[in-house]
Design an enzyme around this catalytic site. Sequence first.
Site, PDB file in Angstrom:
ATOM      1  N   GLU A 110      -3.259   4.786  12.782  1.00  0.00           N
ATOM      2  CA  GLU A 110      -3.818   5.528  11.647  1.00  0.00           C
ATOM      3  C   GLU A 110      -5.027   6.337  12.101  1.00  0.00           C
ATOM      4  OE1 GLU A 110      -4.162   3.102   8.101  1.00  0.00           O
ATOM      5  OE2 GLU A 110      -2.063   2.527   8.227  1.00  0.00           O
ATOM      6  N   ASN A 126      -3.143   5.878  -7.362  1.00  0.00           N
ATOM      7  CA  ASN A 126      -3.099   4.978  -6.230  1.00  0.00           C
ATOM      8  C   ASN A 126      -3.270   3.557  -6.772  1.00  0.00           C
ATOM      9  OD1 ASN A 126      -5.568   3.845  -4.045  1.00  0.00           O
ATOM     10  ND2 ASN A 126      -3.496   4.166  -3.344  1.00  0.00           N
ATOM     11  N   ARG A 165      -7.672  15.385   2.911  1.00  0.00           N
ATOM     12  CA  ARG A 165      -6.425  15.889   3.525  1.00  0.00           C
ATOM     13  C   ARG A 165      -5.298  15.947   2.499  1.00  0.00           C
ATOM     14  NH1 ARG A 165      -8.303  12.829   7.540  1.00  0.00           N
ATOM     15  NH2 ARG A 165      -6.913  11.063   7.169  1.00  0.00           N
ATOM     16  N   ASP A 166      -5.278  14.968   1.571  1.00  0.00           N
ATOM     17  CA  ASP A 166      -4.251  15.012   0.525  1.00  0.00           C
ATOM     18  C   ASP A 166      -4.362  16.292  -0.294  1.00  0.00           C
ATOM     19  OD1 ASP A 166      -2.892  12.662   1.053  1.00  0.00           O
ATOM     20  OD2 ASP A 166      -4.217  11.433  -0.179  1.00  0.00           O
ATOM     21  N   HIS A 188     -10.370   2.862  -0.532  1.00  0.00           N
ATOM     22  CA  HIS A 188     -10.555   2.457   0.854  1.00  0.00           C
ATOM     23  C   HIS A 188     -11.387   1.180   0.864  1.00  0.00           C
ATOM     24  CE1 HIS A 188      -9.901   4.570   4.917  1.00  0.00           C
ATOM     25  NE2 HIS A 188      -8.770   4.403   4.301  1.00  0.00           N
ATOM     26  N   HIS A 235     -10.648  -2.284   1.595  1.00  0.00           N
ATOM     27  CA  HIS A 235     -10.660  -3.270   2.676  1.00  0.00           C
ATOM     28  C   HIS A 235     -11.397  -2.761   3.913  1.00  0.00           C
ATOM     29  CE1 HIS A 235      -7.581  -4.983   0.033  1.00  0.00           C
ATOM     30  NE2 HIS A 235      -7.847  -6.138   0.605  1.00  0.00           N
ATOM     31  N   ASP A 237      -0.256  15.084   5.530  1.00  0.00           N
ATOM     32  CA  ASP A 237      -1.230  14.464   6.426  1.00  0.00           C
ATOM     33  C   ASP A 237      -0.723  13.096   6.867  1.00  0.00           C
ATOM     34  OD1 ASP A 237      -1.962  13.035   3.897  1.00  0.00           O
ATOM     35  OD2 ASP A 237      -3.525  12.242   5.210  1.00  0.00           O
ATOM     36  N   HIS A 253       0.815  -1.205   0.000  1.00  0.00           N
ATOM     37  CA  HIS A 253       0.000   0.000   0.000  1.00  0.00           C
ATOM     38  C   HIS A 253       0.854   1.263   0.000  1.00  0.00           C
ATOM     39  CE1 HIS A 253      -3.811   2.070   0.767  1.00  0.00           C
ATOM     40  NE2 HIS A 253      -3.152   2.839   1.615  1.00  0.00           N
ATOM     41  N   GLN A 288      -7.358   9.287  12.511  1.00  0.00           N
ATOM     42  CA  GLN A 288      -7.612  10.237  11.426  1.00  0.00           C
ATOM     43  C   GLN A 288      -7.418  11.688  11.871  1.00  0.00           C
ATOM     44  OE1 GLN A 288      -9.050   9.009   8.070  1.00  0.00           O
ATOM     45  NE2 GLN A 288      -7.592   7.648   9.060  1.00  0.00           N
ATOM     46  N   GLN A 305     -10.203   2.687  10.869  1.00  0.00           N
ATOM     47  CA  GLN A 305     -10.186   3.959  11.575  1.00  0.00           C
ATOM     48  C   GLN A 305     -11.603   4.522  11.714  1.00  0.00           C
ATOM     49  OE1 GLN A 305      -9.057   3.214   8.650  1.00  0.00           O
ATOM     50  NE2 GLN A 305      -6.961   3.865   8.287  1.00  0.00           N
TER      51      GLN A 305
END
Lengths: 745, 233
Positions: free
Chosen positions: A306, A529, A110-111, A89, A91, A262, A43, A308, A234
Amino acid sequence: MPMPDNLEAQGLTEEEYGRIVRILERDPTPTELGMFSGMWSEHCSYKSSRVHLEKLPTQGDRVLQGPGENAGAIDIGDGLAVVFKMESHNHPSFIEPYQGAATGVGGILRDIFTMGARPIAVMDSLRFGRPEAPRMSHLVGGVVAGIGGYGNCIGIPTVGGEVAFHSCYDGNILVNAFALGVVSKDRIFRARASGVDNPVIYVGSSTGRDGIHGATMASAAFGSGGEERRPTVQVGDPFTEKLLLEACLELMRTDYVVAIQDMGAAGLTSSSAEMAARGGVGLEIDIGKVPRREEGMTPYEVMLSESQERMLLVVREGCEEPVFEIFHKWDLQVELLGRVTGDGFLTVLDGEQTVARIPARALTDEAPRYQRPTAAPDADHPGARAVSLSDISEPADLGRVLERLVTSPNLCSRRWVVEQYDYSVRTNTVLPPGGDAALLRLKGTHRGLAMSVDCNARWCFLDPKLGAAHAVAEAARNLSCVGAEPVGLTDCLNFGNPEHPKTMWQFEKAIEGMAEACRALNIPVVSGNVSFYNETAGQDIHPTPMVAMVGVMENVERHAVSHFTSDGDIVLLVGETREELGGSEYLATEHQREQGSPPGLDLERERTVQEIVREGVRRGQVRSAHDLSDGGLGVALAECCITGPSLHGADLDLQDDLRADVALFSESASRVLISGSAEAIGHLESDCASRGIPCRRLGKIGGGRLRIRHAGSLRIDLDVAKLRNAWSGAFAALVGETVGAGEGT
Amino acid sequence: MKFAVVVFPGSNCDHDVYYVLKKVLNQGTIFVWHQSTDLCGADAVILPGGFSYGDYLRSGAVARFSPIMKAVEAFARKGGLVLGICNGLQILLESGLLPGAMLRNRSLKFVCREVGLRVENAETPFTRCLRVGDRLRIPVAHADGNYTADEETLRRLEGEGQIVLRYCDEEGRTVPESNPNGSARNIAGICNAQRNVLGMMPHPERCSEVVLGNDSGRAIFSSMIESLAQAAH
């Protein structure tokens, strides 16, 4: 050397462990091992995909930032840039759909604001299993509510996206979130630490045990009991993120910030290591100062949490006080964790004690890269089994077939979904979701920004190279239909287990197809990604390389909608329908066959068709333009009649010598359905003629029925009001709901 | 004229309403931070939509305790114009400036949609540019818009003309099918007995420009501007 016995749980191989020992010249501490495990996970490290991703074109005149930062950036003129990215996102959403999807949105936002851009749009691309599969309606409801719950609260509109169903996602759904922001092009912030002794600052939510090793989880296949991994999901807090967003943007109007990132996957580890490595410096941080929400957390847990809504910043030395002041105004926790150093090491202290000391580049650039073995599919792969018309009986009642298609899970109205998303906040949304592309105006300019996300995974399964090229072509065609010129794309490449050679072959081919289409259409890839290990109980999903593309138009008022608007207008089909039923929705829905080659794609023709359509829209002559895709011409015509604010019938004659079901449901590429006045259509016809593109007048808009003739007989004759009712109520029924009072208008 | 747009932590329609007032309608407009205790001489106050304090506890329940709300209450008591939109209306209910309360939407889901509204009272400072029976199309976007109050309050609202806007269908009928959230008597907007405080769930700031495909919300702001101009004379 003594090998730790928990290596497998850390997702590391013995060989990788050996590499760690060689880098450190000693055995790693437990904290260090965890940091390597997170950063060298598939990842975070892209270890299986990197060698292939390098083949994608990333350059272009408008590119301000390509892959490698938190997001990509494109120059859109007027001194402005758009910053965008898409991420998976998958999984977490399968384990806990609401929080999994919600934090997917939070992470991608956030990215964007990490780069200094104010987010103005979100899109989501979702793939679910068969609606009747176990847990599926719970997953659909939870994911949609989670996306809405986060995006609505933070106040960024969800303006588009797509939803599709297929049995290959029964045990592994896909939740891909895209976000886009706007920033002055000379105010883009990057995550490159510099300046020895500059302070390193932590801001946002406190750190808990949630999401520990989420990156490692996303890099492994599921067994049958994914629920056991729930603690690795999370929990999102959109309110804190809203405060963080406003505080960061306020701070970025000053000149205090040197670098900012982030804390996403692998949390504090990745943000500190990546900022240090990009800047070629070191960082020394004391995790004793990290705000905690739980007692007794180990350094390992703090470094890999992780949790948030957290950011890490490097600011100019001496500016700590005004920086703290801004964060305090927004009621955010902020702590000084340490300093930038010149030694290139990421040094982690817990009070006095050193718990980790690793060369920052070892965690990032020096992660392993694999050229994993690939294997072409077997000779009996469905993609190799050509479709022969003699095996496909032509249904007598094609009206019934069209109705069934339009109300099928993949083609029925998405209103049940989009109404749970706030799509109009920020007052930029020119076209509501449901058309070919989302369209936003850009305040302070006349410009429009269009965006679309696309991928036909069935096609990618049958032929990954051709299927991925189609994803690029279709996204571009969707933008062209509203009148926008494509300027850049981001991708989210969802595949199965990369340790399966057949999966790696699909990946390699998909990249080749995307690269070829991007070059031909001159569209750079600026961010993206990869999500591997989308596999449950040994079954890989269909390769699903999602493409999200952004386009620009000079004058936002000169756009086209995707539905018919005016009775009396002429309907023109630009492009040519061929006998191409391979991989079609019609074949799957009506004949239960998923086989054959996807339609051919002539990229030169695709480009010309798109130019003709864009020019027509720009001249203001095109009232509606609709891309032909799933379900072919028949479904596109039905959509033109029923998806707008007013219903329209049409009287049409297909005038071709194909078999009627082929003419209606073949999914040949590079086709667009246009409506406009006789004069406008005449103009387009001469454009097509002069540029060698076939086109054909099909008939006129008007009345309350969709009537389609073929080869001298009336093959379809449907009441459009009835068709709309069936189409618009079908989704709620899929998730086991009936439409209640007040939800029907 | 000077409009004050109050910004709570979590407000997210503050920029939108500011943009309409300042850039579209050319009115003096300022943001006022929730920690502030005075309204800086504003002639009218807007409590914008959003999720103040994340809607945690109950929508509007925390924001009503922000320092600025004392000033807003005093301003309202003196007859100043206060418009609460969506979360703004929820805050007005929580602070007691308007009667009643909000329940979760009957569908239990967030709903974002353009809805029909019928003007029920055109003699308020917020609707003076409209006529009774006019039909507007304005978007809603909320999870808690199911207005409720006891029977006596509802009767009083009805009797005193305090129901200003109701959800209606294309023909202007206020039928259950046109109600997006289950609110009592299809209520979309109510005012106080003095008519100077209006709270509405739909978002007029989202449909005040032709480029957005709909400018029927503009009449609400134009009415306020006219009212203020008249009061100034």
